[in-house]
Design a protein around this motif. Structure first.
Motif, PDB file in Angstrom:
ATOM      1  N   THR B  40       0.815  -1.211   0.000  1.00 22.79           N
ATOM      2  CA  THR B  40       0.000   0.000   0.000  1.00 22.79           C
ATOM      3  C   THR B  40       0.847   1.258   0.000  1.00 22.79           C
ATOM      4  O   THR B  40       0.346   2.337  -0.251  1.00 22.79           O
ATOM      5  CB  THR B  40      -0.908   0.040   1.238  1.00 22.79           C
ATOM      6  OG1 THR B  40      -0.109  -0.240   2.376  1.00 22.79           O
ATOM      7  CG2 THR B  40      -2.032  -0.956   1.140  1.00 22.79           C
ATOM      8  N   GLY B  41       2.118   1.120   0.286  1.00 25.05           N
ATOM      9  CA  GLY B  41       2.977   2.299   0.280  1.00 25.05           C
ATOM     10  C   GLY B  41       4.180   2.095   1.166  1.00 25.05           C
ATOM     11  O   GLY B  41       4.087   2.234   2.383  1.00 25.05           O
ATOM     12  N   TYR B  47       5.402   2.854  -4.110  1.00 23.44           N
ATOM     13  CA  TYR B  47       4.752   4.087  -3.651  1.00 23.44           C
ATOM     14  C   TYR B  47       4.311   4.864  -4.884  1.00 23.44           C
ATOM     15  O   TYR B  47       4.785   4.608  -5.990  1.00 23.44           O
ATOM     16  CB  TYR B  47       5.726   4.935  -2.812  1.00 23.44           C
ATOM     17  CG  TYR B  47       6.961   5.363  -3.559  1.00 23.44           C
ATOM     18  CD1 TYR B  47       8.022   4.484  -3.725  1.00 23.44           C
ATOM     19  CD2 TYR B  47       7.060   6.627  -4.128  1.00 23.44           C
ATOM     20  CE1 TYR B  47       9.150   4.848  -4.435  1.00 23.44           C
ATOM     21  CE2 TYR B  47       8.194   7.001  -4.844  1.00 23.44           C
ATOM     22  CZ  TYR B  47       9.232   6.106  -4.991  1.00 23.44           C
ATOM     23  OH  TYR B  47      10.345   6.466  -5.706  1.00 23.44           O
ATOM     24  N   TRP B  54       2.873   4.805  -9.988  1.00 21.13           N
ATOM     25  CA  TRP B  54       3.545   3.888  -9.065  1.00 21.13           C
ATOM     26  C   TRP B  54       5.031   3.820  -9.399  1.00 21.13           C
ATOM     27  O   TRP B  54       5.407   3.734 -10.558  1.00 21.13           O
ATOM     28  CB  TRP B  54       2.921   2.505  -9.153  1.00 21.13           C
ATOM     29  CG  TRP B  54       1.626   2.429  -8.410  1.00 21.13           C
ATOM     30  CD1 TRP B  54       0.383   2.658  -8.897  1.00 21.13           C
ATOM     31  CD2 TRP B  54       1.481   2.126  -7.019  1.00 21.13           C
ATOM     32  NE1 TRP B  54      -0.540   2.517  -7.898  1.00 21.13           N
ATOM     33  CE2 TRP B  54       0.088   2.188  -6.747  1.00 21.13           C
ATOM     34  CE3 TRP B  54       2.356   1.807  -5.985  1.00 21.13           C
ATOM     35  CZ2 TRP B  54      -0.423   1.938  -5.469  1.00 21.13           C
ATOM     36  CZ3 TRP B  54       1.852   1.563  -4.730  1.00 21.13           C
ATOM     37  CH2 TRP B  54       0.480   1.634  -4.477  1.00 21.13           C
ATOM     38  N   PRO B  80      -3.123  -2.214  -4.668  1.00 22.42           N
ATOM     39  CA  PRO B  80      -2.466  -2.141  -3.356  1.00 22.42           C
ATOM     40  C   PRO B  80      -3.036  -3.204  -2.427  1.00 22.42           C
ATOM     41  O   PRO B  80      -4.256  -3.343  -2.304  1.00 22.42           O
ATOM     42  CB  PRO B  80      -2.827  -0.735  -2.857  1.00 22.42           C
ATOM     43  CG  PRO B  80      -3.435  -0.029  -4.016  1.00 22.42           C
ATOM     44  CD  PRO B  80      -3.978  -1.066  -4.919  1.00 22.42           C
ATOM     45  N   THR B  81      -2.168  -3.969  -1.794  1.00 20.59           N
ATOM     46  CA  THR B  81      -2.630  -5.020  -0.881  1.00 20.59           C
ATOM     47  C   THR B  81      -1.952  -4.840   0.463  1.00 20.59           C
ATOM     48  O   THR B  81      -0.819  -4.373   0.536  1.00 20.59           O
ATOM     49  CB  THR B  81      -2.275  -6.416  -1.415  1.00 20.59           C
ATOM     50  OG1 THR B  81      -0.864  -6.470  -1.631  1.00 20.59           O
ATOM     51  CG2 THR B  81      -3.001  -6.724  -2.702  1.00 20.59           C
ATOM     52  N   THR B  82      -2.640  -5.224   1.538  1.00 19.65           N
ATOM     53  CA  THR B  82      -2.028  -5.210   2.868  1.00 19.65           C
ATOM     54  C   THR B  82      -1.496  -6.605   3.172  1.00 19.65           C
ATOM     55  O   THR B  82      -1.732  -7.547   2.410  1.00 19.65           O
ATOM     56  CB  THR B  82      -3.052  -4.841   3.943  1.00 19.65           C
ATOM     57  OG1 THR B  82      -4.024  -5.884   4.016  1.00 19.65           O
ATOM     58  CG2 THR B  82      -3.742  -3.531   3.634  1.00 19.65           C
ATOM     59  N   ARG B  86      -3.207  -9.741   0.801  1.00 19.19           N
ATOM     60  CA  ARG B  86      -2.441 -10.067  -0.403  1.00 19.19           C
ATOM     61  C   ARG B  86      -2.681 -11.489  -0.903  1.00 19.19           C
ATOM     62  O   ARG B  86      -2.820 -11.706  -2.101  1.00 19.19           O
ATOM     63  CB  ARG B  86      -0.949  -9.850  -0.136  1.00 19.19           C
ATOM     64  CG  ARG B  86      -0.454 -10.597   1.091  1.00 19.19           C
ATOM     65  CD  ARG B  86       0.986 -10.280   1.400  1.00 19.19           C
ATOM     66  NE  ARG B  86       1.298 -10.727   2.756  1.00 19.19           N
ATOM     67  CZ  ARG B  86       2.494 -10.639   3.294  1.00 19.19           C
ATOM     68  NH1 ARG B  86       3.479 -10.123   2.610  1.00 19.19           N
ATOM     69  NH2 ARG B  86       2.703 -11.060   4.520  1.00 19.19           N
ATOM     70  N   ARG B 100       5.304  -7.834  -3.653  1.00 16.00           N
ATOM     71  CA  ARG B 100       5.066  -7.010  -2.476  1.00 16.00           C
ATOM     72  C   ARG B 100       5.896  -7.555  -1.332  1.00 16.00           C
ATOM     73  O   ARG B 100       5.361  -8.252  -0.480  1.00 16.00           O
ATOM     74  CB  ARG B 100       3.590  -7.109  -2.091  1.00 16.00           C
ATOM     75  CG  ARG B 100       3.191  -6.180  -0.971  1.00 16.00           C
ATOM     76  CD  ARG B 100       2.006  -6.721  -0.226  1.00 16.00           C
ATOM     77  NE  ARG B 100       1.687  -5.871   0.893  1.00 16.00           N
ATOM     78  CZ  ARG B 100       2.281  -5.971   2.064  1.00 16.00           C
ATOM     79  NH1 ARG B 100       3.200  -6.890   2.279  1.00 16.00           N
ATOM     80  NH2 ARG B 100       1.949  -5.150   3.043  1.00 16.00           N
ATOM     81  N   THR B 176      -1.017  -1.208   8.712  1.00 15.99           N
ATOM     82  CA  THR B 176      -0.167  -0.745   7.615  1.00 15.99           C
ATOM     83  C   THR B 176       1.076  -0.038   8.142  1.00 15.99           C
ATOM     84  O   THR B 176       1.145   0.369   9.298  1.00 15.99           O
ATOM     85  CB  THR B 176      -0.904   0.256   6.713  1.00 15.99           C
ATOM     86  OG1 THR B 176      -1.184   1.414   7.487  1.00 15.99           O
ATOM     87  CG2 THR B 176      -2.195  -0.300   6.177  1.00 15.99           C
TER      88      THR B 176
END
Lengths: 438, 339
Positions: B40-41, B47, B54, B80-82, B86, B100, B176
Motif C-alpha cells: 500500500t505504500g 509508492y 507507481w 495495493p494489498t495489505t 495479499r 510485495r 499498515t
C-alpha cells in the motif's frame, strides 16, 4: 324423470396448480423453494469444486497447532506456543469484554442524553441534539480511529515520566498514570490470598504438578479462577441479599403502620461490614504502577486500544439509544405526566416512577438491536490493534494458516451465537417489563 | 438420476472455469493489462510519486513483466494489498502476480499453494528504536512495547525471538506501515520491527531520521520475491525468467543504455545473444516475442540499475547491496543460465 344434477365432482387436474387460486400460491412457494435450494447447492458445489481445483481441502485440524504469535491483552493465560483454538478463545473474551463494557456505558449515556434532549432547558436540549447528530451521522470506524489518534497524540509517552523534572506526572496521589499507551490503575492485591483454582485441569501435564507451597502453575487447566474474587463476590452478594430482606421488612411495616423505619445504616452495614472483614482477612492492599524500564509495571493496565474502542462504540451507540429513549418517552401520553404532577410528585420522581417504567416497553425491543449492533461493530477493533476474535481467529490465524473459509465460517458462527444469546437475554427481560394485561 | 446429471454438469462447469483461469498468460494478453499486487505504500519499494504513478523496486518487477508480455510497461493495473489481503487477492485471481516484499516460506509455498518464482531481495527482520532510549542491542528490549505489522512472518519471528531469549514484550498489532510510523513517532511504541529494508525505507521518511537507530541484530531470514498461483507453470516461467533476465543482464553488463545497441545485431557473447533474442528461440519457448527481454530491460534497466535508482546508497533509503550483490561480487544473486 326426476333428475337432480349432481354437485360437480371434485377432480384434480394438473392445470389447477396454476389456474386455481386455491393452489396457486402454494405452487409459487414450492417453485421458489426449489429454486433457492438449487442456488444454495450450486454455491456450495462451486466452492467445493474450486477448492479442489486449488488443491485445498476443508478441515479444522489446523486449530490444534501452535499459534506462534503473541496477544497483548489476554484475560486467560496464553503464550505464543498455545494453540489457535486458545488464541481464538482469548480473542472471543476480548470481544465479549468490550461488548459488555460498551453496552453498559452506551445505555447509561444514551438514557441520560435521551432524557436531557427533552429538557426544557434550551441550551441542554440543543447540546444533546448536536451530540446525537454528530455521532449518528459519522461512520463508527472514523470515531474509533479518531479517538485512538487523540489518545496517542495528546497523552504523554511513558518516557515523559522519567527523569528529575519529568514533563508528565501521575495523578491521584501518584496512583494513576495516563500515557499514550493506556491508563495504569492501582490493582487489588492480597497478601494472604487463597490462590487460584484451575478449571478443567489435566492432572498429568507438568504445569499441574503442585509446587512446594501447594499451588500450581499458570498453564494448568483451561483457565484459572481467583478464589479471593469468588469469596468476595459471595460475601458481597450475601450482603446485598440481607439488605433486600431489610428493605422488604421496612416495606411491610410501612404498609401496615404508615411509618417507614430508618434502615439505611442497617443496610449499609449489612453490605459493607462483612465484605470489609473478608478484605482485611485476605490482606487486601493496592499495588501501584511504577515506571520500570520501558513501561510502567504493576497495576492494572487498560490499553489505549481498549479505551478507544470502548469509548467510540459507546458514544456512537449511545446516540442511537438516546433517540430510542426519547421516542419511548414521547410515546407515553402527556396525561400521565399531568396526572402524576396532580398527585404532587416532583418532576424527577415522575420520570423515574411513572414515565420510564412505561416507556421501557417501547424502548427495549429497538434497544436489543442496538446492543447487537454494538457487539458486531466491535469487529472493527483491528483498526486500533485491539485483538478481538476478528483480530485473532479472523486475522492472524487466518493469515498465517491460509484457511480463509474455515476461519470465516467459525467467525460467523461465533458472532451468530453471541447475538442470539444477547437477543434471548434481552427478550426475557422484555417479557418481564411488558404490560401485564388483565 | 436427474440430480446426478445436474450436479455433474455443475462440476464440469466449475472445472472448466478453473482450467480457463489457469491460463494466466493468455488472460493477461487478452485483457491487455497486467494486474499486479503491490504494497500500500513503502518508500523505495512501492509508492505513488507526485504524479500519481507507481514507482519503486517491487513496482519495477511488475513493469518489466508487463513490458515483456504486453510490450507496454504502463499496461499495469496496480492493486495495493495489505499483509492480510495479499494472499486472498492472489488466490482468488484478482491479481496475476504479487510483487510485495513477501517472504518465501515453506507453508506459503506448499500449504497456501503459491509459487515463489525467485528472490529479488534478501532481507532479514530488524528493530528500530529511538536513540534517546540508549538501547544498543535487541537483547536489551525486555519489557518494551513493540509495533508490528499484523499478518506477516515478522509477527511469528518476533514471538520466537523474545521467547527464546526469555524476554517479555508488549505487541501492538498494526495494519499498515503508515499507522506503524504514526504510533512509533508518537512514542506509543518503543520499537518498530519489520524487514530491515522496510525499516530503512521508513526511517528515510522521518524528519529526524538521525535520531533513530536500527539495531544490529537481524533475527530472521526474509527472502523476498514475487509470487504467482500454484499450478500455472507457463505463467510462472514468464515471471521467473523476466526476473532472471534483469539479474542476468547485470551480470552480463547489459544496461538500459546499451540494450538497444546490443539487440540490434548478434554480438560476440552467445549468452547475451540468447537473452536478447538475436540468437535461438528462447522467447518463443515462453510464448512471447523474441525480444521480450529487450523490452523488459528497456523499462528501467537491469537489476543493479533498478536497485540503485530506487533503494541504493544514493537514494534517501540508502541500502547497501550486501547480500543482494551479484554472486560474482560476493552476493547471493545468481541467475540460472539463459541456454
Amino acid at each position: 324423470m326426476t333428475s337432480l344434477t349432481d354437485p360437480p365432482k371434485e377432480s384434480f387436474r394438473l392445470g389447477m396448480l396454476i389456474y386455481d387460486t386455491r393452489y396457486r400460491s402454494l405452487t409459487i412457494q414450492v417453485v421458489a423453494l426449489i429454486g433457492f435450494m438449487i442456488f444454495a447447492a450450486w454455491l456450495i458445489n462451486n466452492t467445493l469444486v474450486n477448492l479442489a481445483v486449488q488443491g485445498k481441502s476443508i478441515g479444522f485440524g489446523f486449530l490444534s497447532d501452535p499459534a506462534g504469535y503473541d496477544i497483548n491483552q489476554r484475560l486467560l493465560d496464553y503464550n505464543s506456543q498455545s494453540t489457535h483454538w486458545r488464541a481464538a478463545f482469548v480473542g472471543l473474551l476480548n470481544t465479549l469484554l468490550v461488548a459488555f463494557l460498551g453496552c453498559i456505558t452506551a445505555t447509561v449515556i444514551g438514557v441520560l442524553v435521551g432524557i436531557l434532549r427533552l429538557s426544557n432547558n434550551w441550551l441542554v436540549a440543543r447540546l444533546m441534539t448536536i451530540y446525537v447528530e454528530m455521532f449518528r451521522n459519522v461512520p463508527v470506524l472514523l470515531w474509533i480511529v479518531f479517538t485512538m489518534a487523540i489518545l496517542i497524540e495528546t497523552l504523554p509517552a511513558p518516557r515523559a515520566f522519567r527523569g528529575e523534572n519529568p514533563e508528565a506526572s501521575m495523578v491521584l496521589f501518584d496512583s494513576v498514570a495516563f500515557t499514550n499507551r493506556g491508563v495504569y490503575l492501582p490493582e487489588a492485591l492480597f497478601s494472604r490470598g487463597l490462590g487460584d483454582m484451575p478449571i478443567f485441569p489435566d492432572r498429568d501435564s507438568p504445569a499441574c504438578q503442585p509446587t512446594e507451597d501447594g499451588s500450581v502453575e499458570d498453564g494448568c487447566g483451561v483457565f484459572q479462577i481467583s478464589l479471593d474474587l469468588i469469596l468476595i463476590l459471595a460475601v458481597f452478594g450475601a450482603g446485598l441479599y440481607g439488605s433486600s430482606v431489610i428493605r422488604k421488612r421496612a416495606d411491610r411495616i410501612q404498609n401496615q403502620t404508615g411509618d417507614r423505619p430508618t434502615t439505611w445504616y442497617l443496610r449499609l452495614g449489612v453490605v459493607s461490614i462483612p465484605t470489609l472483614i473478608v478484605l482485611a482477612a485476605l490482606g487486601f492492599h493496592l499495588g501501584y504502577p511504577a515506571l520500570k524500564g520501558f513501561n510502567f509495571q504493576g497495576g492494572t493496565y487498560l490499553r489505549n486500544s481498549l479505551i478507544a474502542l470502548w469509548l467510540a462504540l459507546s458514544l456512537y451507540t449511545a446516540a442511537f439509544i438516546a433517540e430510542i429513549v426519547r421516542a419511548g418517552i414521547l410515546a407515553i401520553s402527556k396525561g400521565q405526566t399531568e396526572a402524576a404532577s396532580a398527585l404532587g410528585l416532583r418532576s424527577n420522581r415522575i420520570m423515574s416512577l411513572v414515565i420510564l417504567p412505561q416507556a421501557l416497553r417501547v424502548i427495549i425491543p429497538p434497544l436489543i438491536s442496538n446492543y447487537l449492533n454494538l457487539t458486531k461493530n466491535s469487529s472493527l477493533a483491528i483498526a486500533v490493534g485491539y485483538m478481538d476474535i476478528t483480530g485473532t481467529l479472523g486475522g492472524i490465524t487466518m493469515n498465517q494458516t491460509g484457511r480463509e473459509l474455515e476461519c470465516v465460517l467459525l467467525l460467523m458462527l461465533v458472532y451468530l451465537a453471541i447475538s442470539l444469546t444477547i437477543s434471548a437475554v434481552m427478550n426475557w427481560y422484555n417479557e418481564s417489563v411488558k404490560l401485564v394485561e388483565r | 438420476m436427474k440430480k446426478t446429471v445436474f450436479v455433474g454438469a455443475l462440476a464440469v462447469a466449475g472445472l472448466s472455469a478453473g482450467i480457463a483461469a489457469a491460463d494466466t498468460l493468455a488472460d493477461v494478453q487478452a485483457r491487455g493489462k497486467l494486474n499486479c499486487g503491490v504494497a500500500t505504500g513503502v518508500p523505495g519499494f512501492a509508492y505513488t510519486d507526485a504524479n500519481g504513478d507507481w514507482q519503486g523496486f517491487d513496482v519495477a518487477v511488475c513493469r518489466a513483466v508487463a513490458a515483456a508480455v504486453l510490450s507496454d510497461p504502463t499496461a499495469v493495473e496496480f492493486v495495493p494489498t495489505t499483509g492480510k489481503t495479499r494472499f486472498t487477492a492472489l488466490a482468488s485471481g484478482e491479481i496475476d502476480m504479487l510483487a510485495r516484499n513477501t517472504t518465501w516460506t515453506f507453508s506459503r509455498d506448499v500449504d497456501l499453494k503459491f509459487d515463489f518464482i525467485g528472490i529479488n531481495y534478501y532481507d532479514g527482520q530488524g528493530f528500530m528504536v529511538s536513540k534517546e532510549l540508549g538501547v544498543s542491542s535487541a537483547k536489551e528490549l525486555d519489557g518494551a512495547t513493540v509495533c508490528i505489522q499484523t499478518g506477516t512472518t515478522t509477527e511469528l519471528n518476533l514471538a520466537d525471538f523474545f521467547r527464546i531469549n526469555n524476554l517479555s514484550y508488549e505487541p501492538v498489532p498494526i495494519e499498515t506501515n503508515a499507522e506503524a510510523q504514526q504510533q512509533y513517532l508518537a512514542g506509543a511504541c518503543d520499537v518498530y520491527t519489520t524487514d530491515a529494508s522496510g525499516l530503512a525505507a521508513t526511517r528515510a521518511s522521518f524528519e529526524d531520521a538521525a535520531n533513530h537507530v536500527i539495531l544490529p541484530e537481524i533475527i530472521s531470514k526474509e527472502p523476498l520475491g514475487p509470487l504467482v498461483r500454484h499450478g500455472d507453470n507457463e505463467w510462472g516461467d514468464v515471471v521467473r525468467w523476466t526476473l532472471n533476465a534483469l539479474i542476468a543482464a547485470e551480470e552480463l553488463g547489459v544496461t538500459s543504455a546499451n540494450v538497444a545497441e546490443l539487440a540490434s545485431a548478434a554480438g560476440n557473447n552467445p549468452e547475451i545473444n540468447r537473452l536478447l533474442g538475436t540468437e535461438g528461440t528462447l522467447g518463443e519457448m515462453l510464448g512471447l516475442d523474441a525480444d521480450w527481454a529487450v523490452k523488459a530491460l528497456s523499462v528501467s534497466g537491469n537489476y543493479g540499475e533498478v536497485f540503485e535508482k530506487n533503494i541504493g546508497e544514493t537514494t534517501p533509503i540508502g541500502l547497501a547491496r550486501g547480500l543482494n550483490a551479484q554472486w560474482t561480487s560476493g552476493g547471493l544473486l545468481y541467475s540460472p543460465p539463459f541456454r
